[in-house]
Design a protein around this motif. Sequence first.
Motif: not given
Length: 465
Positions: A323, A325, A337, A339, A346, A371
């Motif tokens: 995923t 963000e 933050n 997604p 975004f 991450t």
Amino acid sequence: MNQNRVQASEVAPRAGLADISILANASLTSVTGTDMTSNAQGNYDLALKYSGTGLASVGVADKKVLVYALPAELQGKVVGGATVDIDANLLPITPGDIPGVKVLFDALGVTINTLNAVLPIPSVVAAFNQLKTVQNLGAYQKTLPAVVSADGKTISVEFTQELSEYVHQAYVATFGSLRAAIDALQGGNVVTKPLIDGLKLAADKLFDVIELIASGGSDILDLALNGNILGDMNGTLHTTVSDPGAASATVKAGAINNALISADVLTAIEQEGEAVTLNFPTTAVNPIENYDVAAPVITQPVAGQTQVAGQVTLTQPIPDRTTFEAVVTLPDGSTKNVPLAADGTFVVDTGSLVDGQTISAKVVATNGTYTKDSPITTATVTAAPIENPIADYNVATPSVAPLTAGDPEITGQVTLNQPIPLGTTFEAVATLPDGSQLTGTVESDGTFKSAGVDQLAAGQTVTNG
């Protein structure tokens, strides 16, 4: 006592794997080896081959199901479904000896011999005699979609119907040479023509049955081949699993005659099925270690805006379960933050922005406990551009009232196009013959007056704008 006997007789003993198996001398192996290596997505590709030899009692119409039982470590870990490559060698048969075909076949043989005694037909005789010998039906080879059970405990595939259809077509194909040889018979004299016609009539009766077998309209072949049809066969399962979180996992398999995988059947396979143990790396693999997280692009922020937008192009392929963000650092040092949308865009609320402030953003990829950050992109807020409210307004050309020598003022009219931008005023500017200019206010109805004109002489020119 009688009641107890009835109850006992109604309790069927649990079937063992030997009671439902269709293969003997079975084995299960991993085609790619037992030491697993993760793919680019951090998953594991399996290729498990189950092999064996068909039992004598297994016929064409009998159920044929290949079942792989997954251990707890792999249950629920199948990614993207599964397929099985079936490769089944068939035992040879004598085509002319099949019950239901043999009577018509033998009758055709009598007519062939009768005609051959008068008119030699060697090609027909040779093709007919070949069908009285053992013929090879070849091998059934096909990749079939497999079914992953809802509880994740099994992966199975049934190939009964597909194999049966192949056997039918392979059997019918053995009669191709005989059909072609008989179709080639032509003419004949008064003696041989009736014999040729009689041979073709007998052949038509035989081939009518053969066509029924080909179309599935007759079960003659299924009844005849109720055993001894499968030779060596194997089925190779192809599937992908995510990290089992264990150092090893043992898969078991069996080939059975029951499409219903009950609890008893599953237990039999788990306890008696052929097994292969797969070894997985004990050191956790970071699926995004080598993944390129691209830097985002920030849309130029302008003073007075209350949001900042951006986008990032996501490098393909994306490791499974990853995923993303965006992490945006605002002018006051705080972060937000959000997604990423599916297209990589975004939007973040910033509060009213001021000229000269800076905003930065990065993209963070997450996969499990791992991450990875992208490079940071920084943008400086610029002043909002000053817009000219009358840039697109059409100022009409004025008209001047006729002038005569000695007039003390200039009057005229202009059409004021609507709508008029808020705060806009108009004035008329008259250019006199000597080059000097007079101005006058344009009224709301478009009229204007320029006073203070010296005596005008005939023939002089006045311009107005």
